[in-house]
Design an enzyme around this catalytic site. Structure first.
Site, PDB file in Angstrom:
ATOM      1  N   SER A 264       0.843  -1.198   0.000  1.00  0.00           N
ATOM      2  CA  SER A 264       0.000   0.000   0.000  1.00  0.00           C
ATOM      3  C   SER A 264       0.876   1.245   0.000  1.00  0.00           C
ATOM      4  O   SER A 264       2.025   1.221   0.468  1.00  0.00           O
ATOM      5  CB  SER A 264      -0.875  -0.012   1.260  1.00  0.00           C
ATOM      6  OG  SER A 264      -1.443   1.247   1.521  1.00  0.00           O
TER       7      SER A 264
ATOM      8  N   TYR B  59      -2.166  -0.634  10.328  1.00  0.00           N
ATOM      9  CA  TYR B  59      -2.265  -1.035   8.924  1.00  0.00           C
ATOM     10  C   TYR B  59      -1.025  -0.585   8.149  1.00  0.00           C
ATOM     11  O   TYR B  59      -0.409  -1.375   7.427  1.00  0.00           O
ATOM     12  CB  TYR B  59      -3.520  -0.435   8.297  1.00  0.00           C
ATOM     13  CG  TYR B  59      -3.687  -0.749   6.827  1.00  0.00           C
ATOM     14  CD1 TYR B  59      -4.271  -1.945   6.418  1.00  0.00           C
ATOM     15  CD2 TYR B  59      -3.246   0.145   5.848  1.00  0.00           C
ATOM     16  CE1 TYR B  59      -4.414  -2.247   5.075  1.00  0.00           C
ATOM     17  CE2 TYR B  59      -3.388  -0.148   4.509  1.00  0.00           C
ATOM     18  CZ  TYR B  59      -3.973  -1.342   4.118  1.00  0.00           C
ATOM     19  OH  TYR B  59      -4.103  -1.632   2.778  1.00  0.00           O
TER      20      TYR B  59
END
Length: 248
Positions: free
Chosen positions: A139, A153
């Site tokens: 990501s 995350y």
């Protein structure tokens, strides 16, 4: 054409990856927890691309033993694997110290510890074959520590990106390739609740098209979609935190 294994293939990016790779003639090994969705996806792909072989298996990626069992079984099904896409992930999270250690731990275990098991199982196959392509779906949040519900995350995705880079370093010059995909905002079930609030969000189809392009070119790393994320990556890495807070 290559045989590609995709984890977390029952929905979102994983399911769309399956559709787009099938359209290019890839045989597919698909696994996820929700086997009803996998069966429906296999039926859909068979109708659109009858020459493509699709095998499916149930997999909870947090079950390490099952990860190895499933990857080895798919290898045996196809007589080898050309590519493994470590896609399964989780977007839960809460600011640290706010009583949601359960959510943060679940995200950490799914997005990194389980991804490590998937990478280990894939590399076991690839080392025996002396060929293969490992794809890690990371990501843009891996570029920098993120606040509040994104903290854990982002940390897991940074760890995953470094795992891929370490393998790239080790495997330089060998026929085993590693791609790290740094995904920006791509619409999926995981981010449904915030899609209208986020800048630079692209459709699942367009985002996955950029992912497939990077995968097929076996890029070491890619920011997807390229615009605006290729330009934003150094900004996210190096901008002082007070300024970054105003920009993002």
């Amino acid at each position: 054409m290559p045989t590609t294994l995709i984890t977390g293939a029952s929905s979102g990016l994983g399911a769309e990856l399956a559709r787009q790779l099938a359209a290019k003639g890839h045989d597919l090994a698909l696994c996820a927890r929700r086997t009803d969705r996998l069966d429906a996806l296999r039926t859909e792909i068979a109708a659109a691309h009858p020459d493509v072989r699709v095998e499916v298996r149930a997999l909870d990626v947090t079950d390490d033993d099952r990860v190895f069992e499933v990857v080895r079984a798919f290898r045996d099904d196809f007589g080898g694997l050309d590519r493994v896409v470590v896609n399964a992930g989780l977007g839960k999270g809460a600011p640290l110290g706010t009583g949601r250690h359960d959510a943060n731990r679940e995200t950490a275990m799914t997005n990194f510890v389980a991804a490590l098991a998937q990478a280990e199982a894939a590399m076991e196959v690839f080392r025996a074959q002396d060929r293969g392509h490992l794809v890690l779906v990371s990501s843009m949040s891996a570029m920098r520590g993120m606040p509040k519900s994104m903290t854990v995350y982002a940390a897991t995705k940074a760890a995953l990106s470094h795992l891929g880079e370490g393998l790239q370093y080790e495997l330089l010059g060998r026929p085993i390739k590693v791609t790290v995909l740094h995904c920006g905002y791509i619409a999926s079930e995981m981010n449904e609740s915030v899609q209208q609030q986020v800048r630079f969000m692209v459709s699942t189809e367009d985002g996955v098209r950029a992912m497939v392009d990077a995968i097929e070119k076996e890029k070491a790393q890619a920011y997807v979609p390229a615009l605006p994320w290729t330009a934003l990556a150094p900004v996210m890495r190096h901008t002082p935190l007070p300024l970054l807070k105003r920009l993002l």
